[in-house]
Design a protein around this motif. Structure first.
Motif, mmCIF file in Angstrom:
data_model
loop_
_atom_site.group_PDB
_atom_site.id
_atom_site.type_symbol
_atom_site.label_atom_id
_atom_site.label_comp_id
_atom_site.label_asym_id
_atom_site.label_seq_id
_atom_site.Cartn_x
_atom_site.Cartn_y
_atom_site.Cartn_z
ATOM 1 N N SER A 135 39.056 24.655 31.510
ATOM 2 C CA SER A 135 39.372 23.254 31.768
ATOM 3 C C SER A 135 39.764 22.544 30.483
ATOM 4 C CB SER A 135 38.175 22.546 32.412
ATOM 5 O OG SER A 135 37.101 22.433 31.483
ATOM 6 N N GLU A 169 43.785 22.003 33.232
ATOM 7 C CA GLU A 169 43.250 23.219 32.620
ATOM 8 C C GLU A 169 44.349 23.976 31.867
ATOM 9 O OE1 GLU A 169 43.688 26.381 36.324
ATOM 10 O OE2 GLU A 169 41.741 25.399 36.002
ATOM 11 N N LYS A 177 33.409 33.824 26.513
ATOM 12 C CA LYS A 177 34.649 33.618 27.268
ATOM 13 C C LYS A 177 35.570 34.826 27.146
ATOM 14 C CE LYS A 177 37.581 31.325 29.759
ATOM 15 N NZ LYS A 177 37.301 31.054 31.185
ATOM 16 N N THR A 184 45.380 28.111 30.404
ATOM 17 C CA THR A 184 45.166 29.533 30.671
ATOM 18 C C THR A 184 45.130 30.285 29.348
ATOM 19 O OG1 THR A 184 46.319 29.425 32.802
ATOM 20 C CG2 THR A 184 46.059 31.598 31.801
ATOM 21 N N ALA A 236 34.367 37.437 29.462
ATOM 22 C CA ALA A 236 34.734 37.101 30.845
ATOM 23 C C ALA A 236 36.188 37.466 31.126
ATOM 24 C CB ALA A 236 34.498 35.619 31.102
ATOM 25 N N ILE A 237 37.064 37.257 30.137
ATOM 26 C CA ILE A 237 38.479 37.613 30.305
ATOM 27 C C ILE A 237 38.631 39.119 30.463
ATOM 28 C CG2 ILE A 237 40.719 37.699 29.132
ATOM 29 C CD1 ILE A 237 40.045 35.013 27.851
ATOM 30 N N SER A 256 36.481 40.146 34.107
ATOM 31 C CA SER A 256 36.901 39.616 35.405
ATOM 32 C C SER A 256 38.331 39.109 35.431
ATOM 33 C CB SER A 256 35.961 38.474 35.819
ATOM 34 O OG SER A 256 36.062 37.395 34.895
ATOM 35 N N GLY A 257 38.938 38.961 34.247
ATOM 36 C CA GLY A 257 40.298 38.440 34.205
ATOM 37 C C GLY A 257 40.375 36.937 34.406
ATOM 38 N N ARG A 258 39.228 36.236 34.418
ATOM 39 C CA ARG A 258 39.218 34.777 34.588
ATOM 40 C C ARG A 258 39.651 34.113 33.286
ATOM 41 N NH1 ARG A 258 33.274 33.907 37.052
ATOM 42 N NH2 ARG A 258 32.875 35.370 35.344
ATOM 43 N N GLN A 259 40.877 33.654 33.274
ATOM 44 C CA GLN A 259 41.485 33.152 32.030
ATOM 45 C C GLN A 259 41.594 31.636 31.977
ATOM 46 O OE1 GLN A 259 44.917 35.787 32.785
ATOM 47 N NE2 GLN A 259 44.684 36.468 30.662
ATOM 48 N N ALA A 260 41.302 30.949 33.062
ATOM 49 C CA ALA A 260 41.436 29.491 33.090
ATOM 50 C C ALA A 260 40.282 28.829 32.349
ATOM 51 C CB ALA A 260 41.468 29.005 34.542
#
Length: 314
Positions: free
Chosen positions: A95, A13, A82, A15, A85-86, A89-93
């Protein structure tokens, strides 16, 4: 299939860094971009819907416009969810397969959009400069073939580009300094000799942008000459108004893409690329419904009639 890194381990993945300097404003940025995203989707979806629903809009111009609006809906859905979402929630990963799929679809839709802009310019050229031959030249079969050609030309160009990038080796840390999987950022992460790939990016993006720009420039040069020869000042004003709306969007799209991609060295100015890409992925799709069709009286009429029919059906 995961890609090999420089040390022999597989890349699982990446980031996405997003906008680190203003990451503390995540909630505010989320709502701002959410509103822009919803407005873009709604505006472009309205254009597609009323064009299909109103028989008076079943013309070549509105066929191309509705196709372009459909492309814009797909285009912003590739990147903005996306980004939201960043911010939230800070979800930066992301795949490895998702990253390359995002990069491919983003570039494919973008390239198709530029070719379609050239086709739309040709349509206006024929309508204004060859009005007597317009119904014969721009018949339904020709319109369908032109749109198909836009997709068919973009697909192999972008496929070749992404295949070349996917063959690179990557070195950690696998942090993409962007809010989506941008081709330049991916090349920057590579520990392979990427000079040939950078040159390929430069050549292909230059070809796409310049081909579209040259066709558009030639078409509009002829349009301007024809407009200047019109006897009525009112007709001239109306025609120039239509052209100016088109040219606003063209300037935003060409300007941001030239700034991002038409550079022999992709490792420079990555921070600036983020702002330019934000214009291309958020601002331009938001403006397109306004400057292309929502200012158009035919679209206003069709929209009013559609709303009236909906009220009566209730």
């Amino acid at each position: 299939m995961p890609m090999e890194m420089g040390n022999g381990t597989a890349v699982q993945e990446f980031t996405l860094e997003g906008f680190p300097a203003i990451q503390h404003l995540g909630k505010v940025l989320f709502f701002v971009h959410l509103l822009a995203y919803l407005a873009s989707i709604a505006g472009n979806a309205v254009i597609v819907t009323i064009t299909c629903a109103d028989s008076q809009l079943h013309t070549p111009m509105y066929f191309f416009l509705s196709t372009f609006s459909f492309l814009e809906c797909c285009f912003i859905n590739v990147v903005i969810p996306k980004l939201l979402a960043i911010f939230l929630s800070g979800r930066q990963a992301i795949s490895f397969p998702a990253c390359f799929i995002q990069a491919f679809v983003f570039l494919f839709l973008g390239a198709t959009g530029f070719f379609l802009i050239a086709v739309m310019s040709l349509d206006r050229y024929v309508a204004i400069c060859k009005p007597l031959h317009y119904p014969t030249i721009m018949n339904p079969k020709t319109c369908f073939l032109l749109v198909t050609a836009c997709f068919s030309l973009a697909f192999p160009l972008i496929t070749v580009l992404l295949v070349k990038v996917s063959q690179l080796s990557f070195c950690g840390p696998l942090i993409i300094p962007h809010f989506f999987c941008d081709i330049g950022s991916l090349i920057h992460l590579s520990c392979s000799d990427s000079r040939s790939v950078e040159m390929l990016v430069f050549v292909l993006t230059s070809f796409i942008l310049l081909t579209s720009l040259i066709i558009t420039t030639i078409a509009y040069s002829n349009i301007v000459v024809t407009i200047l020869q019109l006897p009525s000042a009112k007709e001239k004003k109306k025609a120039f108004s239509t052209c100016s709306s088109h040219l606003i969007v063209l300037s935003l799209m060409y300007g941001s893409c030239v700034f991002i991609y038409v550079k022999p060295k992709q490792t420079n100015r990555l921070d600036s690329n983020r702002e330019a890409a934000l214009v291309n992925t958020v601002v331009t799709p938001l403006l397109n419904p306004v400057v292309y069709t929502l200012r158009n009286k035919q679209v206003h009429r069709a929209l009013r009639e559609t709303i009236c029919r909906m009220k009566i059906s209730r």
